[in-house]
Design a protein around this motif. Sequence first.
Motif, PDB file in Angstrom:
ATOM      1  N   UNK A   1       0.824  -1.198   0.000  1.00 48.27           N
ATOM      2  CA  UNK A   1       0.000   0.000   0.000  1.00 48.27           C
ATOM      3  C   UNK A   1       0.864   1.255   0.000  1.00 48.27           C
ATOM      4  N   UNK A   2       1.896   1.283   0.838  1.00 44.50           N
ATOM      5  CA  UNK A   2       2.814   2.439   0.867  1.00 44.50           C
ATOM      6  C   UNK A   2       3.536   2.594  -0.465  1.00 44.50           C
ATOM      7  N   UNK A   3       3.950   1.474  -1.034  1.00 43.76           N
ATOM      8  CA  UNK A   3       4.626   1.523  -2.335  1.00 43.76           C
ATOM      9  C   UNK A   3       3.705   2.135  -3.378  1.00 43.76           C
ATOM     10  N   UNK A   4       2.464   1.692  -3.412  1.00 35.97           N
ATOM     11  CA  UNK A   4       1.495   2.231  -4.357  1.00 35.97           C
ATOM     12  C   UNK A   4       1.291   3.726  -4.126  1.00 35.97           C
ATOM     13  N   UNK A   5       1.141   4.126  -2.877  1.00 40.20           N
ATOM     14  CA  UNK A   5       0.932   5.541  -2.578  1.00 40.20           C
ATOM     15  C   UNK A   5       2.112   6.386  -3.041  1.00 40.20           C
ATOM     16  N   UNK A   6       3.319   5.920  -2.802  1.00 41.87           N
ATOM     17  CA  UNK A   6       4.504   6.681  -3.202  1.00 41.87           C
ATOM     18  C   UNK A   6       4.613   6.742  -4.723  1.00 41.87           C
ATOM     19  N   UNK A   7       4.383   5.629  -5.394  1.00 43.20           N
ATOM     20  CA  UNK A   7       4.443   5.639  -6.860  1.00 43.20           C
ATOM     21  C   UNK A   7       3.368   6.557  -7.444  1.00 43.20           C
ATOM     22  N   UNK A   8       2.183   6.586  -6.846  1.00 41.23           N
ATOM     23  CA  UNK A   8       1.130   7.485  -7.318  1.00 41.23           C
ATOM     24  C   UNK A   8       1.531   8.944  -7.129  1.00 41.23           C
ATOM     25  N   UNK A   9       2.047   9.269  -5.961  1.00 39.16           N
ATOM     26  CA  UNK A   9       2.454  10.651  -5.682  1.00 39.16           C
ATOM     27  C   UNK A   9       3.583  11.093  -6.610  1.00 39.16           C
ATOM     28  N   UNK A  10       4.558  10.233  -6.794  1.00 39.40           N
ATOM     29  CA  UNK A  10       5.675  10.565  -7.680  1.00 39.40           C
ATOM     30  C   UNK A  10       5.195  10.674  -9.128  1.00 39.40           C
ATOM     31  N   UNK A  11       4.257   9.818  -9.501  1.00 37.97           N
ATOM     32  CA  UNK A  11       3.696   9.890 -10.845  1.00 37.97           C
ATOM     33  C   UNK A  11       2.966  11.199 -11.099  1.00 37.97           C
ATOM     34  N   UNK A  12       2.365  11.756 -10.050  1.00 39.40           N
ATOM     35  CA  UNK A  12       1.640  13.022 -10.184  1.00 39.40           C
ATOM     36  C   UNK A  12       2.560  14.231 -10.114  1.00 39.40           C
ATOM     37  N   UNK A  13       3.577  14.145  -9.270  1.00 36.70           N
ATOM     38  CA  UNK A  13       4.489  15.287  -9.092  1.00 36.70           C
ATOM     39  C   UNK A  13       5.875  14.777  -8.745  1.00 36.70           C
TER      40      UNK A  13
END
Length: 192
Positions: free
Chosen positions: A6-18
Amino acid sequence: MDKIDLRTLQILEEIGQDGQLSQRRLADRLGISLGLVNSFVKRLANKGYFKIINTPPNRFVYVLTPKGFAEKARLSYKYITYSYRFYRNARHQLRELFIELTGAGVGSVVFAGISDFAEIAYLSLQEVPVTLAGVVDDADGRHLFFGHVVRPVHEIAGFSYDRVLITDIEHHERLQTLLEQMGIARSRIRVP
């Protein structure tokens, strides 16, 4: 889905956005420590999920790689599958509970705890002749839950109800203990 995925997904999503987020800002957005973010960023970069580009003055830009996009897609699918199973199981469990409560003559309940499970419980409650007398939570601040003002747990005495349904399954033990310390009989408390 475990917490690491879940943390990995959240970080990849955030980095993907900004990709220009600082680790401190990333930690604030995710509600985790800066050290934990730093550990995840290093681990994910070492796995090749994104590249770290150093730009002056002492700033970093994170760029997702094709491998990172693939991992983000895999984890998103896993999260959606997990969420669907959770919802389906919770709906079944709550349907059975509300049928049982209706059969026992229960006419009103108070929800104790705000969570995703509480939202599913509210939707399930619409299918039976049991009313929601109120909502309490041990978190600070008052807010609305489907039109009901969420009140502190100690204000439960102001409600007229037949049963208390603990609707925060992650913190159910703490809530049950708190309710029992307030003098509510264990027989009036239900933990799904």
